[in-house]
Design a protein around this motif. Structure first.
Motif, PDB file in Angstrom:
ATOM      1  N   PHE A 254       0.828  -1.204   0.000  1.00  0.00           N
ATOM      2  CA  PHE A 254       0.000   0.000   0.000  1.00  0.00           C
ATOM      3  C   PHE A 254       0.864   1.257   0.000  1.00  0.00           C
TER       4      PHE A 254
ATOM      5  N   HIS B  58      -4.822   1.838  -9.026  1.00  0.00           N
ATOM      6  CA  HIS B  58      -5.118   3.117  -8.361  1.00  0.00           C
ATOM      7  C   HIS B  58      -6.232   3.792  -9.145  1.00  0.00           C
TER       8      HIS B  58
ATOM      9  N   THR C  75      -3.011   1.894  -4.120  1.00  0.00           N
ATOM     10  CA  THR C  75      -3.362   3.010  -3.241  1.00  0.00           C
ATOM     11  C   THR C  75      -4.567   2.562  -2.414  1.00  0.00           C
ATOM     12  N   ASP C  76      -5.049   3.448  -1.536  1.00  0.00           N
ATOM     13  CA  ASP C  76      -6.117   3.045  -0.628  1.00  0.00           C
ATOM     14  C   ASP C  76      -7.447   2.797  -1.321  1.00  0.00           C
TER      15      ASP C  76
ATOM     16  N   ALA D 298      -8.060  -0.593  -0.390  1.00  0.00           N
ATOM     17  CA  ALA D 298      -7.981  -0.970   1.024  1.00  0.00           C
ATOM     18  C   ALA D 298      -9.292  -1.532   1.537  1.00  0.00           C
TER      19      ALA D 298
ATOM     20  N   ASN E 165       2.820  -1.695   4.332  1.00  0.00           N
ATOM     21  CA  ASN E 165       2.505  -0.268   4.250  1.00  0.00           C
ATOM     22  C   ASN E 165       3.792   0.472   3.902  1.00  0.00           C
TER      23      ASN E 165
ATOM     24  N   ASP F 288      -7.711   4.022   7.869  1.00  0.00           N
ATOM     25  CA  ASP F 288      -7.261   3.253   6.701  1.00  0.00           C
ATOM     26  C   ASP F 288      -6.227   2.194   7.089  1.00  0.00           C
TER      27      ASP F 288
ATOM     28  N   ARG G  53      -6.337  -1.498   5.746  1.00  0.00           N
ATOM     29  CA  ARG G  53      -5.201  -2.098   5.029  1.00  0.00           C
ATOM     30  C   ARG G  53      -4.813  -3.421   5.682  1.00  0.00           C
TER      31      ARG G  53
END
Length: 454
Positions: free
Chosen positions: A253, A279, A305-306, A309, A322, A331, A335
């Motif tokens: 991430f 992303h 990217t999140d 997540a 991470n 987040d 994650r």
């Protein structure tokens, strides 16, 4: 036969749903299913606090499929709102699996692609609509969605829905659907904004909390590496992926899209195994294909990217890394929740530089747990921090200190203040020395007086 031995049959659902559960290998309800299903069947509004990977989707789908019973009419009776395209697709697949013997029809709608095909699906006649708030309201505003028959409404991953700024669409939705309905709200964390939403959305809800809010999965071991800079983070990532055979299916991430692309290209050159990146700028089909390939085990490393997540349900993720410490602290929970799923063990590793320690402390406070630190492997190269990156981190640390202490004026002012103190002390010392020597007649009266000698 006791309730435990009955499994899902203790809920008194129907044969179609029992057969679907059997097909999926569902034998024993998870804790959230055990508590939520009877309450939903009884008609209660529900506020469920449960992490992803706990079986919460089936916890609301099974009773709602039972209540919807069979296909009827053209307009949806069940509305399920989720924050992302990926989660829309995932919930849609769960409806297919669990509702396969019921004849219930559903459509999945989300942004990122044109609405034409999705509108056609809605207009064919559906019983269940799953979608993101923005796209659902878009289709409604075009006059292609009728909401008068909606009797059940679900907000899944409500904290993420709020994070993504969907509150205006949710409020619009509440104005156009019947007041008399059953509401279910599920969230992995419970920030104030979700509490306020629950007060607007739910009527006398029953709260079900399976794990304390904002905790990370029990099956996940979490560690942190203190890493001085971006380049050393890359060296550490390369080292771990090449040296540790247990890193078999990994999600890396990162915060920024450009970093995701750069890390993906770097790993393609340096690391064994298939790698994909997802992303917000990636096309919808590319994202879906990458996630499916990762789920099937054809991709070893997914850089994300999140956007990924939430709603990414892969049962055999061995590690979450991470690369950056998330600044949206919830987040971190989501994650880490990508691993340690379905009673499998998982490991989460976080790379933390000097400026990110502030955020790490906030995360530890949120999850009520200290994350143990690992020493950097001796074999990795510790790169020198470039001036620009060092300056950026120093500025970030200044901002953090101002948040904690509004009177803090920044590192420059602190240095100047300390220098002024030293200079003042030196001047006083010099003056005392000169005064002493002047008194003894050893120096001119003009030295140190600030006056010019004529």
């Amino acid at each position: 036969m006791g309730n435990e031995e009955l499994g899902f049959r203790k809920f008194k659902l129907n044969k179609q749903l029992y057969n679907a559960c059997d097909d999926q290998g569902y034998t024993t309800p998870t804790p959230i299913q055990d508590k939520a299903i009877p309450l939903v069947l009884a008609g209660h509004d529900l506020f469920g606090i449960a992490q992803t990977g706990t079986g919460k989707t089936a916890a609301y789908l099974l009773p709602l499929l039972f209540k919807a019973k069979y296909a009827q009419g053209n307009d949806p009776r069940v509305l399920i709102l989720v924050p992302t395209r990926e989660l829309s697709i995932q919930v849609g697949k769960e409806v297919e699996k669990l509702g396969k013997y019921t004849g219930l029809r559903h459509a999945v709608v989300y942004g990122g692609i044109g609405p034409k095909t999705q509108i056609e699906e809605v207009e064919k006649g559906i019983d269940i609509l799953i979608g993101t708030p923005g796209r659902v309201m878009d289709i409604y505003s075009r006059g292609k969605l009728k909401t008068k028959q909606i009797k059940y409404m679900v907000l899944d991953e409500a904290d993420r829905i709020m994070d993504m700024g969907f509150m205006p669409q949710i409020r619009q939705m509440l104005e156009i659907i019947p007041r008399k309905r059953q509401n279910l709200l599920f969230s992995a964390t419970m920030p104030d904004i979700v509490v306020r939403l629950s007060e607007e959305f739910l009527e006398f809800p029953t709260r079900v909390e399976i794990t304390p809010q904002a905790t990370t999965a029990e099956m996940v071991d979490q560690y942190v590496y203190n890493v001085p800079n971006f380049r050393t983070k890359l060296n550490l990532l390369e080292y771990l992926l090449n040296e540790d055979d247990e890193l078999s299916r990994i999600i890396v991430f990162v915060k920024k899209k450009d970093h995701a692309n750069g890390i993906f290209k770097y790993l393609e050159r340096k690391v064994e195994g298939e790698i994909k990146v997802i992303h917000a700028n990636k096309g919808q089909n590319a994202r879906i294909n990458s996630i499916e390939a990762f789920k099937e085990g054809n991709v070893r490393i997914l850089v994300a990217t999140d956007v990924a997540a939430r709603g990414l349900d892969v049962s055999m993720v061995s590690h979450v890394i991470n690369f950056d410490v998330p600044v949206m602290y919830e987040d971190y929970v989501h994650r880490v929740g990508r691993t340690g799923r379905a009673n499998n063990e998982g490991i989460a590793l976080t790379f933390c530089n000097q400026a990110e320690k502030y955020h790490l402390k906030k995360i530890e406070k949120l999850i009520k747990k200290d994350i143990p630190e690992l020493d950097l492997p001796l074999d990795i190269e510790i790169a020198e921090t470039p001036k620009d990156e060092a300056k950026e981190m120093a500025m970030e640390i200044d901002i953090q200190k101002r948040k904690e202490d509004p009177t803090f004026q920044g590192a420059f002012h602190e240095k100047k203040k300390n220098k002024d103190k030293v200079d003042k002390k030196r001047r006083l010392k010099n003056k005392a020395s000169i005064d002493k020597q002047r008194a003894s007649g050893k120096v001119s009266a003009y030295i140190g007086s600030g006056k010019k000698k004529k």
